[in-house]
Design a protein around this motif. Sequence first.
Motif, PDB file in Angstrom:
ATOM      1  N   CYS A 136     -11.018   0.453   8.709  1.00  0.00           N
ATOM      2  CA  CYS A 136     -10.012  -0.315   9.447  1.00  0.00           C
ATOM      3  C   CYS A 136     -10.573  -0.714  10.813  1.00  0.00           C
ATOM      4  O   CYS A 136     -10.380  -1.840  11.263  1.00  0.00           O
ATOM      5  N   ILE A 186       0.826  -1.204   0.000  1.00  0.00           N
ATOM      6  CA  ILE A 186       0.000   0.000   0.000  1.00  0.00           C
ATOM      7  C   ILE A 186       0.857   1.249   0.000  1.00  0.00           C
ATOM      8  O   ILE A 186       1.890   1.302   0.672  1.00  0.00           O
ATOM      9  N   PHE A 215       3.999   2.814   8.066  1.00  0.00           N
ATOM     10  CA  PHE A 215       3.176   1.638   7.823  1.00  0.00           C
ATOM     11  C   PHE A 215       3.930   0.336   8.130  1.00  0.00           C
ATOM     12  O   PHE A 215       3.418  -0.561   8.787  1.00  0.00           O
ATOM     13  N   VAL A 229      -5.947   0.412  13.314  1.00  0.00           N
ATOM     14  CA  VAL A 229      -4.573   0.853  13.059  1.00  0.00           C
ATOM     15  C   VAL A 229      -4.548   2.334  12.695  1.00  0.00           C
ATOM     16  O   VAL A 229      -3.652   3.068  13.088  1.00  0.00           O
ATOM     17  N   LEU A 230      -5.546   2.772  11.940  1.00  0.00           N
ATOM     18  CA  LEU A 230      -5.541   4.136  11.418  1.00  0.00           C
ATOM     19  C   LEU A 230      -6.433   5.050  12.245  1.00  0.00           C
ATOM     20  O   LEU A 230      -7.451   4.637  12.782  1.00  0.00           O
ATOM     21  N   CYS A 259      -0.496  -2.879  11.310  1.00  0.00           N
ATOM     22  CA  CYS A 259      -1.330  -3.169  10.136  1.00  0.00           C
ATOM     23  C   CYS A 259      -1.210  -4.639   9.742  1.00  0.00           C
ATOM     24  O   CYS A 259      -0.125  -5.179   9.674  1.00  0.00           O
ATOM     25  N   VAL A 260      -2.347  -5.273   9.490  1.00  0.00           N
ATOM     26  CA  VAL A 260      -2.329  -6.681   9.105  1.00  0.00           C
ATOM     27  C   VAL A 260      -2.518  -6.849   7.593  1.00  0.00           C
ATOM     28  O   VAL A 260      -2.730  -7.959   7.106  1.00  0.00           O
ATOM     29  N   SER A 261      -2.456  -5.744   6.860  1.00  0.00           N
ATOM     30  CA  SER A 261      -2.521  -5.783   5.392  1.00  0.00           C
ATOM     31  C   SER A 261      -3.810  -6.396   4.859  1.00  0.00           C
ATOM     32  O   SER A 261      -3.786  -7.182   3.924  1.00  0.00           O
ATOM     33  N   CYS A 262      -4.916  -6.012   5.457  1.00  0.00           N
ATOM     34  CA  CYS A 262      -6.191  -6.510   4.948  1.00  0.00           C
ATOM     35  C   CYS A 262      -6.631  -5.722   3.718  1.00  0.00           C
ATOM     36  O   CYS A 262      -7.473  -6.171   2.957  1.00  0.00           O
ATOM     37  N   GLY A 263      -6.083  -4.514   3.542  1.00  0.00           N
ATOM     38  CA  GLY A 263      -6.363  -3.733   2.345  1.00  0.00           C
ATOM     39  C   GLY A 263      -7.707  -3.033   2.312  1.00  0.00           C
ATOM     40  O   GLY A 263      -8.057  -2.406   1.324  1.00  0.00           O
ATOM     41  N   LEU A 264      -8.456  -3.080   3.389  1.00  0.00           N
ATOM     42  CA  LEU A 264      -9.765  -2.422   3.404  1.00  0.00           C
ATOM     43  C   LEU A 264      -9.643  -0.926   3.185  1.00  0.00           C
ATOM     44  O   LEU A 264     -10.468  -0.313   2.503  1.00  0.00           O
ATOM     45  N   CYS A 265      -8.625  -0.334   3.790  1.00  0.00           N
ATOM     46  CA  CYS A 265      -8.459   1.120   3.692  1.00  0.00           C
ATOM     47  C   CYS A 265      -8.308   1.551   2.241  1.00  0.00           C
ATOM     48  O   CYS A 265      -8.865   2.561   1.823  1.00  0.00           O
ATOM     49  N   HIS A 282      -9.286  -3.690  13.124  1.00  0.00           N
ATOM     50  CA  HIS A 282      -7.843  -3.607  13.339  1.00  0.00           C
ATOM     51  C   HIS A 282      -7.409  -2.331  14.068  1.00  0.00           C
ATOM     52  O   HIS A 282      -6.377  -2.304  14.712  1.00  0.00           O
TER      53      HIS A 282
HETATM   54  S1  SF4 Z   1      -4.538  -2.615   5.438  1.00  0.00           S
HETATM   55 FE1  SF4 Z   1      -6.212  -3.162   6.835  1.00  0.00          FE
HETATM   56  S2  SF4 Z   1      -5.226  -3.228   8.856  1.00  0.00           S
HETATM   57 FE2  SF4 Z   1      -3.827  -2.151   7.501  1.00  0.00          FE
HETATM   58  S3  SF4 Z   1      -4.347   0.011   7.829  1.00  0.00           S
HETATM   59 FE3  SF4 Z   1      -5.515  -0.688   6.032  1.00  0.00          FE
HETATM   60  S4  SF4 Z   1      -7.489  -1.301   6.860  1.00  0.00           S
HETATM   61 FE4  SF4 Z   1      -6.087  -1.159   8.592  1.00  0.00          FE
END
Ligand code: SF4
Lengths: 152, 549
Positions: free
Chosen positions: B157, B140, B185, B165-166, B190-196, B163
Amino acid sequence: MEKVRILKRFEPRKENLLSLLHALQRSNPQNYLEEEDLKLAANYLSLPLSFVSSVATFYSMFSLKPRGKYIIRICESPPCHLVGAESIIDTVSNFLGIKVGETTPDGLFTLELSSCLGVCGVAPAMMVNEEVYGNLTPEKVRSVLNDLRRGK
Amino acid sequence: MGKVRLKIDGKEIEVEEGKTILEAAKEAGIEIPTLCYHEKLLPYGACRMCVVEAGPGALKPACATYVTDGMEVKTSTPEIQEVRMTVLQLLFGERNHYCMYCESSGNCELQDLGYKFGLDHFEFPPYEDKYPVDVSHPYILLDQNRCVLCRRCARACAELGGHFVLEVKNRGYQSLINIDLNNQFAQSSCVSCGLCVQVCPTGALVDKRASYLGRKEQAEVIKTNCDRCPVGCGIEVYRRANFILKVYGDWDSPINQGVLCKNGRYLPLYEDRPRLNAPKLKEGGIWTQISPEMAFKVISEKKGAATVFLEGSLPLELLQAFKSALGDRVFALNEVNPPIPSTATLKDLEDADTYLVVGVDLNERYGVVGSMIKRRVVPQNARLIAVEAGSLSGITDFSYEYKDIDTALGEARKGEKVVAVYSSLPEGISERLETESGFKYLFLPYEANTMALKELGIEHKVPQEKVKIYVGENISSARSPGDFIVAFTPFETPELKSVADLLIPITWYLEDEGTFITLEGKKVVRQRVVTPAEGVLTVEEISSRLLKI
Ligand code: SF4
Ligand code: SF4
Ligand code: SF4
């Protein structure tokens, strides 16, 4: 350790975050919150670190940088502005040799601005730590600062 | 729920109580522009694009104002449009929105609004300050210069991913997206779910790998299901030519409602093991490429002595093909049976008050199940009792080792709706756990299609035979003199090549259609999204060749 004693004075509920941060900040001779404090608070109240750090950076009364023993907050709201807050800011800034947001090298004073202190009747006004000073003139400001410097 | 009658732009409408003006307008077919609003997130009211006139006083944000009986709403008077235009001008002027250099140009909600409102010049002096760019994350990129502070990323997030994180730090024009405690980052939680990235309306958060490879309208979006684990999340795959640009979560999926994890969103696209593109036979220590006919001839010669070991990562159809060809000599390479059978579904996670997670780190595996739990535990709507649950123990005060299982169970019993979540369990632990009459049990199958192995009655067995046929992507084998080892596999790793005699290439991930049975026992279909390389044998080809051996 002393910080743990501070934590224990509060119930571990998230409503206590602000008071807890204030207490931690006050316990620091340099008047600021260290990373460690934010982590402690987050842990103690079971809050995400990101949340605690957003709260600590949102409120201007918290600082994440070391500050002086005396924090000078000059009111910059309209009533003070109209009666010369600007020249008060300049006076303090010149007298101490620092800009707004800075701390004197001797670690004594930090200069900050503040929104309304609620004492418009005695504008222009400033607060030094918990003490409010009103009807300020450049002379009065200089004498207040001199007294503080001499430890009065 | 009662009904509320109101008027929007003179139109009489009736909606459910508890709806926002925005939702009511949508039902009535009236469009209100939005930016920070996101259907899956709680109303926030940060951007003020959706302001409407609703009663006396200031204009109100339609996304965050609830309807009341008799309300009269106007959504597009000249005054409202002017306010919106000013808001838009401020949004464009505050940071760097020179679109021509932005990855998201052509796929940006801010830009869309600019076109819609006919914005053709900057009314305010454009940005001067430069804000940080964080390139440290493997997948990201965060460019704060393109951020409009809608906070969708932080909300997703937290609210969806769980999570937390943000967040946003500082205030006013100095506001910035904050990662944990002012981290980069790469050094964050961050668990890298990519939702953000999926929810960011602008070019502030972008997918590194898909960057500049094509916009949405140049790609085809294929809805299918993730095959990386038995949760079976709904995904949207962006394909351009024969290339997967990126994977997004499917907001409409009843399983995951848009949420994904690192294993589903990123890892398969970064797979770098060497692919096997033709059958290969080792003779006298030398590998030679052979034809599929030759390969299956060898198999048919060995057939009498061969035992097959199937991985649970394979589609049902392939498992079935081996089972019908080789019958009772077909086994599962890995464990199949649950230590305790499931009695819960994912739905039960929604209203549990206590989660007892045993022996599995849900930040690493079954990530979406992790999200379902974390998003209720962190805001303290439910408790988490973690027993050897890896990084998950970081969000709870109740974290135990196996030796303290009794204390953990005692703590869990204080809950009224308890769901125990586990995958494999060490000896002694499952016996302790299974006798809890008040608990619901959610077993997380070991592999994506463990449930299909179970349905086909294929049992696990430790390979010991001389002639072994392995099928799967993570094969490792011991070798004794006189062994003959065949692997049907997508990857030719050096380790595998050092033990195998015959390698046959199979399709992998979205190269083939196939059925998977999720942890809830639902059948989902993984579509073929890309065509496999020439020489790779599809499930269909293998099935038909197996019939003839
Ligand atoms: S990738 Fe997922 S855990 Fe990481 S900052 Fe984005 S939403 Fe949060
Ligand atoms: S990074 Fe994107 S989603 Fe997050 S606040 Fe900025 S514009 Fe919104
Ligand atoms: S939880 Fe499983 S099915 Fe869902 S995205 Fe992650 S790996 Fe794929």
